[in-house]
Design an enzyme around this catalytic site. Sequence first.
Site, PDB file in Angstrom:
ATOM      1  N   LYS A 107       0.820  -1.214   0.000  1.00  0.00           N
ATOM      2  CA  LYS A 107       0.000   0.000   0.000  1.00  0.00           C
ATOM      3  C   LYS A 107       0.855   1.266   0.000  1.00  0.00           C
ATOM      4  O   LYS A 107       0.322   2.357  -0.207  1.00  0.00           O
ATOM      5  CB  LYS A 107      -0.948  -0.007   1.200  1.00  0.00           C
ATOM      6  CG  LYS A 107      -2.030  -1.078   1.071  1.00  0.00           C
ATOM      7  CD  LYS A 107      -3.050  -0.985   2.185  1.00  0.00           C
ATOM      8  CE  LYS A 107      -4.243  -1.889   1.942  1.00  0.00           C
ATOM      9  NZ  LYS A 107      -3.952  -3.316   2.257  1.00  0.00           N
TER      10      LYS A 107
HETATM   11  C1  LIG Z   1      -4.739  -4.367   1.714  1.00  0.00           C
HETATM   12  C2  LIG Z   1      -4.040  -5.660   1.628  1.00  0.00           C
HETATM   13  C3  LIG Z   1      -4.475  -6.679   0.751  1.00  0.00           C
HETATM   14  C4  LIG Z   1      -5.737  -6.567  -0.075  1.00  0.00           C
HETATM   15  O1  LIG Z   1      -5.641  -5.643  -1.126  1.00  0.00           O
HETATM   16  P1  LIG Z   1      -6.981  -5.131  -1.858  1.00  0.00           P
HETATM   17  O2  LIG Z   1      -6.503  -4.132  -2.836  1.00  0.00           O
HETATM   18  O3  LIG Z   1      -7.828  -4.541  -0.776  1.00  0.00           O
HETATM   19  O4  LIG Z   1      -7.617  -6.313  -2.484  1.00  0.00           O
HETATM   20  C5  LIG Z   1      -3.723  -7.836   0.663  1.00  0.00           C
HETATM   21  N1  LIG Z   1      -2.621  -8.010   1.412  1.00  0.00           N
HETATM   22  C6  LIG Z   1      -2.181  -7.073   2.283  1.00  0.00           C
HETATM   23  C7  LIG Z   1      -0.974  -7.367   3.100  1.00  0.00           C
HETATM   24  C8  LIG Z   1      -2.872  -5.869   2.411  1.00  0.00           C
HETATM   25  O5  LIG Z   1      -2.431  -4.957   3.277  1.00  0.00           O
END
Ligand SMILES: *Cc1c(COP(=O)(O)O)cnc(C)c1O
Length: 469
Positions: A107
């Site tokens: 993210k």
């Molecule tokens: C947010 C997150 C996800 C999921 O991603 P999306 O875009 O919401 O599908 C998967 N793995 C981790 C470690 C995350 O922080």
Amino acid sequence: MHYYSLGKNSPNVDFRTAAITGQAPDKGLYFPSTIPKFTAAQIERFKTLDKASLAFEVMKPYVGGTIDDASLKEICTETINFDFPLVPITENILSLELFHGPTLAFKDVGARFMSRCLGYFSKEKKANDRNSNLTKSTEDNTTTTKPTTVLVATSGDTGGAVANGFLGVEGVNVIILYPKGKVSPIQELQLTTCGQNITALEVEGSFDDCQAIVKEAFMDETLNQQYNLTSANSINVARWLPQQLYYFFAWQQWVKQYQDEAGNYPIMHIVVPSGNFGNICAGMMAKASGLPLGHFVAACNANDVVTRYLATEKYEIHKALATVSNAMDVGNPSNFVRILEILENNFPDLTKVLSSYSIDDTTTKATIARVYKTNNYTLDPHGAVAFAAAEIYLSNLEKDNTGSNAQFNHSAIILETAHPVKFPEVVEEAIGQTVALPDSVKFLLDKKKVSTALAANYAAFKNWMIAAS
Ligand SMILES: *Cc1c(COP(=O)(O)O)cnc(C)c1O
């Protein structure tokens, strides 16, 4: 380029407004009016472009002139100033490691891009306000530039990336709500040690309580007016769209590794651990704009709304179930409507390009243990869900191939979305070892946590908000 609301009941806006407001007034998600189409010549050129230049070319059409080229190039360069290595785990499964950013989470890319866009727009607004004040009569001279307040609930991963991404961005304050005692120690330090424009609220409740407070705040017109509230989750186009870059970077490395002299290379299938489906949806956008990618697999935990939808064409949301891959504990994935939009709501077409498997916690933990033992690779719980789904997908392909004399040669990449050290309890139990903290985050251990305790109800939050300002 403009953005329309998938609620179909709001005016079209430019990238700037979509990024600042997050959601359309009708509560629909914004979607770009056209998906840019790269030519074969452009794609060929992309093979050898440096990361920052590639990021600039991918994002430029989406930004649609709301950020000047030089600033956008700078934003792109800063956003992706770390590595995205494609690492082999087995003969036909590779890991795209997206955890080399400052908070060890994928993210980071979306948060860094979005924060810099908001910083740019806030500076631009200040300059405009100043100019208009110079030309206006004195009685009009009341324009003040209100800061934007980013409000975010986190189960651990989002908060750190947002805090780090927005730290020091002028004109933007960030408030993070996290459930007391329910995030890992390193995650808590990432949330609570930034200072400056970042405030951490430690809520005496669950992640769902945090989310409920944030939701209510966005519905509260007076609070919205007063604080310019916006969200920093993947609903926001400025956080969602730059996630396409992972797929371009993965493909560059794939081509480099596997392209033969004639310029051919095997198809790259992609398995994405999915919660809100922002990441996988971004990948499908990259494919729709011409990047030669293979099949997409959404790897889910027990929260299997999409898995069941693809099997039954029935979309039944439910309350989020708690699992060991908790960043994917989502009962109603907000970005799935965007995937439907890419495919123009054509169900048969959708099932041709997307599969989904649901992996339970027992399998997830066993996968971490097995891959560590057999392949000497440490998966985090989210990567492990993806790995298990990749194995199922590839073995189904193999089954489909038996009988023909086609040689089985399919490979897949999994997106490793977080560093295993962020989920120490699950990972260390599975591998029987502690996971070493990467050097890049060791400095956190010397920092002191600063948070404000908050009761798990909206009135407590609103009172705090008003008292704090
Ligand atoms: C947010 C997150 C996800 C999921 O991603 P999306 O875009 O919401 O599908 C998967 N793995 C981790 C470690 C995350 O922080």
